[in-house]
Scaffold this active site. Sequence first.
Site, PDB file in Angstrom:
ATOM      1  CD  GLU A 129     -80.840  -4.627 -35.851  1.00 26.94           C
ATOM      2  OE1 GLU A 129     -79.956  -5.363 -35.342  1.00 26.94           O
ATOM      3  OE2 GLU A 129     -82.060  -4.817 -35.722  1.00 26.94           O
ATOM      4  CB  ILE A 355     -65.655  19.309 -66.917  1.00 24.53           C
ATOM      5  CG1 ILE A 355     -65.568  18.140 -67.918  1.00 24.53           C
ATOM      6  CG2 ILE A 355     -66.028  20.608 -67.628  1.00 24.53           C
ATOM      7  CD1 ILE A 355     -66.863  17.801 -68.623  1.00 24.53           C
ATOM      8  N   GLY A 357     -62.140  21.487 -63.212  1.00 22.39           N
ATOM      9  CA  GLY A 357     -60.757  21.736 -62.803  1.00 22.39           C
ATOM     10  C   GLY A 357     -60.699  22.033 -61.302  1.00 22.39           C
ATOM     11  CD  GLU A 381     -84.471   2.831 -50.844  1.00 17.12           C
ATOM     12  OE1 GLU A 381     -85.219   2.582 -51.771  1.00 17.12           O
ATOM     13  OE2 GLU A 381     -84.391   3.942 -50.289  1.00 17.12           O
TER      14      GLU A 381
HETATM   15  C1  FAD Z   1     -76.973   8.317 -45.523  1.00 19.43           C
HETATM   16  C2  FAD Z   1     -77.567   6.946 -45.357  1.00 19.43           C
HETATM   17  C3  FAD Z   1     -78.937   6.819 -45.178  1.00 19.43           C
HETATM   18  C4  FAD Z   1     -79.490   5.563 -44.960  1.00 19.43           C
HETATM   19  N1  FAD Z   1     -80.843   5.465 -44.697  1.00 19.43           N
HETATM   20  C5  FAD Z   1     -81.345   4.274 -44.299  1.00 19.43           C
HETATM   21  C6  FAD Z   1     -82.709   4.165 -43.862  1.00 19.43           C
HETATM   22  O1  FAD Z   1     -83.480   5.135 -43.911  1.00 19.43           O
HETATM   23  N2  FAD Z   1     -83.151   2.966 -43.397  1.00 19.43           N
HETATM   24  C7  FAD Z   1     -82.343   1.872 -43.339  1.00 19.43           C
HETATM   25  O2  FAD Z   1     -82.803   0.822 -42.900  1.00 19.43           O
HETATM   26  N3  FAD Z   1     -81.047   1.941 -43.758  1.00 19.43           N
HETATM   27  C8  FAD Z   1     -80.535   3.099 -44.222  1.00 19.43           C
HETATM   28  N4  FAD Z   1     -79.226   3.183 -44.632  1.00 19.43           N
HETATM   29  C9  FAD Z   1     -78.370   2.009 -44.511  1.00 19.43           C
HETATM   30  C10 FAD Z   1     -78.043   1.364 -45.838  1.00 19.43           C
HETATM   31  O3  FAD Z   1     -79.170   0.721 -46.346  1.00 19.43           O
HETATM   32  C11 FAD Z   1     -76.871   0.413 -45.593  1.00 19.43           C
HETATM   33  O4  FAD Z   1     -75.739   1.194 -45.295  1.00 19.43           O
HETATM   34  C12 FAD Z   1     -76.611  -0.465 -46.792  1.00 19.43           C
HETATM   35  O5  FAD Z   1     -77.656  -1.393 -46.945  1.00 19.43           O
HETATM   36  C13 FAD Z   1     -75.289  -1.220 -46.645  1.00 19.43           C
HETATM   37  O6  FAD Z   1     -75.201  -1.855 -45.419  1.00 19.43           O
HETATM   38  P1  FAD Z   1     -73.902  -1.689 -44.504  1.00 19.43           P
HETATM   39  O7  FAD Z   1     -73.595  -0.259 -44.442  1.00 19.43           O
HETATM   40  O8  FAD Z   1     -74.148  -2.413 -43.222  1.00 19.43           O
HETATM   41  O9  FAD Z   1     -72.759  -2.401 -45.300  1.00 19.43           O
HETATM   42  P2  FAD Z   1     -72.410  -3.971 -45.233  1.00 19.43           P
HETATM   43  O10 FAD Z   1     -73.632  -4.773 -45.418  1.00 19.43           O
HETATM   44  O11 FAD Z   1     -71.608  -4.213 -44.016  1.00 19.43           O
HETATM   45  O12 FAD Z   1     -71.495  -4.113 -46.514  1.00 19.43           O
HETATM   46  C14 FAD Z   1     -70.140  -3.666 -46.532  1.00 19.43           C
HETATM   47  C15 FAD Z   1     -69.574  -3.949 -47.929  1.00 19.43           C
HETATM   48  O13 FAD Z   1     -69.614  -5.349 -48.208  1.00 19.43           O
HETATM   49  C16 FAD Z   1     -70.364  -5.570 -49.395  1.00 19.43           C
HETATM   50  N5  FAD Z   1     -71.106  -6.838 -49.232  1.00 19.43           N
HETATM   51  C17 FAD Z   1     -71.946  -7.169 -48.232  1.00 19.43           C
HETATM   52  N6  FAD Z   1     -72.411  -8.408 -48.409  1.00 19.43           N
HETATM   53  C18 FAD Z   1     -71.869  -8.869 -49.562  1.00 19.43           C
HETATM   54  C19 FAD Z   1     -71.948 -10.098 -50.294  1.00 19.43           C
HETATM   55  N7  FAD Z   1     -72.744 -11.093 -49.898  1.00 19.43           N
HETATM   56  N8  FAD Z   1     -71.216 -10.219 -51.432  1.00 19.43           N
HETATM   57  C20 FAD Z   1     -70.430  -9.208 -51.859  1.00 19.43           C
HETATM   58  N9  FAD Z   1     -70.310  -8.016 -51.203  1.00 19.43           N
HETATM   59  C21 FAD Z   1     -71.011  -7.864 -50.081  1.00 19.43           C
HETATM   60  C22 FAD Z   1     -71.281  -4.383 -49.539  1.00 19.43           C
HETATM   61  O14 FAD Z   1     -71.703  -4.197 -50.876  1.00 19.43           O
HETATM   62  C23 FAD Z   1     -70.367  -3.275 -49.052  1.00 19.43           C
HETATM   63  O15 FAD Z   1     -69.496  -2.919 -50.087  1.00 19.43           O
HETATM   64  C24 FAD Z   1     -78.658   4.425 -44.942  1.00 19.43           C
HETATM   65  C25 FAD Z   1     -77.289   4.553 -45.173  1.00 19.43           C
HETATM   66  C26 FAD Z   1     -76.738   5.795 -45.387  1.00 19.43           C
HETATM   67  C27 FAD Z   1     -75.258   5.906 -45.599  1.00 19.43           C
END
Ligand code: FAD
Length: 401
Positions: A129, A355, A357, A381
């Site tokens: 979301e 590689i 460049g 995922e």
């Molecule tokens: C092109 C694309 C396609 C996608 N397709 C789908 C889809 O089909 N269906 C779907 O449901 N989702 C989809 N996603 C969403 C994707 O699964 C999420 O972006 C991903 O799970 C990360 O969630 P977020 O972006 O809200 O990052 P956040 O959860 O806000 O995380 C932000 C940062 O904080 C870090 N972080 C968060 N919690 C912790 C913790 N407890 N400890 C340490 N670090 C933490 C994360 O690793 C990240 O670096 C897609 C995303 C993209 C970019």
Amino acid sequence: MALALLDRTDEQRAICEMIRQFADEQILPNAEHYDHEDLFPEPIVEQMKELGLFGVTIPEEYGGMGLDLTTYAMIVEELSRGWISISGIVNTHFIGSYLLLKFGTDEQKQKYLPRMATGEIRAAFSLSEPELGSDVAAIKTSAKKTSDGDYEINGTKMWVTNGLLSSIVFVLVRTDPTVEPKHRGLTCFIAEKEPGVAENTGEYKGFNVPPKIKKLGYKGVESTELVFDGYRTPADSILGGEDAGLNKGFPQMMDALEVGRVNVAARGVGIAQRALELALKYSQERKTFGKPIAEHQAIQFKLADMATQVDAARLMTIRAARLKDAGERSDLEAGMAKLFASEAGRFCVEESFRIHGGYGYSKEYEIERLYRDAPLLLIGEGTSEIQRMVIGRKLLQRHKI
Ligand SMILES: Cc1cc2nc3c(=O)[nH]c(=O)nc-3n(C[C@H](O)[C@H](O)[C@H](O)COP(=O)(O)OP(=O)(O)OC[C@H]3O[C@@H](n4cnc5c(N)ncnc54)[C@H](O)[C@@H]3O)c2cc1C
């Protein structure tokens, strides 16, 4: 062990050769065009339907090929070597069919699987979301039971791959706002809509798809928000039926993500393999200081590191898939494969870019696309950070003192 891991049946060998040829002849020569225009690769997808690629893991009784996760992972590697957007078009569909096969009622399987196997309808899956991705248990989009026994869904989903062109979305929403821990109040609905329609009417009224999100890479396949505004869906659209499926969505989705991780790992292997191939070719063509750059030791070391990463990533991915197919526990191995292979994808693409460049920075060269595509695998995922959390937790479970 490594040899046994990489052994292929005659069928697997034939399928992989066919997909490699498909990638060489249909995907690679056209990817640049669809990527630059951010255009859905319709003709390629039509050919994928003919090849049966939307039904790889769907049993033959429903019109699919009935193949296992290992063979699927091999196919995904070959498709991703061509272009990861192509594997993205199949990926959420594969997760949807896995959810149906594992948790769906007989009616749900009969209703969807035959048309999914042919690619007539395609599936998306939706957890994220605007305010959450990693923290799935915090989902706010809600479904409330109405007086006539249906459910009404309200809320906004984010980042839905295949959000516009899919016909069904496996969507995780909150059905119990008070329960603790919060993940026990989530349910997976199979939400139907008209494919390609931004504002649904009639029976799908209240299911809207805003314009696709503009992205760095991973073009061609659309990523969208989904806005549910009073969308009505029957109780029997709950995955597994209302009795078995209500408030059981979280474990169902987490199970599916485990196979999804093998799938993302295979995509990492595919993009890493392609980056290596491009580097091997370019480094033997480009000359500096009177010889091909491949003859400079610094470049050879890069090639060596890349090839080693590709090999290790492939072995880990196939091991995780084989364990799952054998009915053994594979959660830890799937997490490790996803983490390692997605990072290997990023590493190999960056080394190949170096590689190349200055030419690596030009849209004339394929590596430029790979450079924009690879980072997705670090996020989708489960980010690398979340992967490490999963791996750490599983390790401690397995080695509890
Ligand atoms: C092109 C694309 C396609 C996608 N397709 C789908 C889809 O089909 N269906 C779907 O449901 N989702 C989809 N996603 C969403 C994707 O699964 C999420 O972006 C991903 O799970 C990360 O969630 P977020 O972006 O809200 O990052 P956040 O959860 O806000 O995380 C932000 C940062 O904080 C870090 N972080 C968060 N919690 C912790 C913790 N407890 N400890 C340490 N670090 C933490 C994360 O690793 C990240 O670096 C897609 C995303 C993209 C970019």
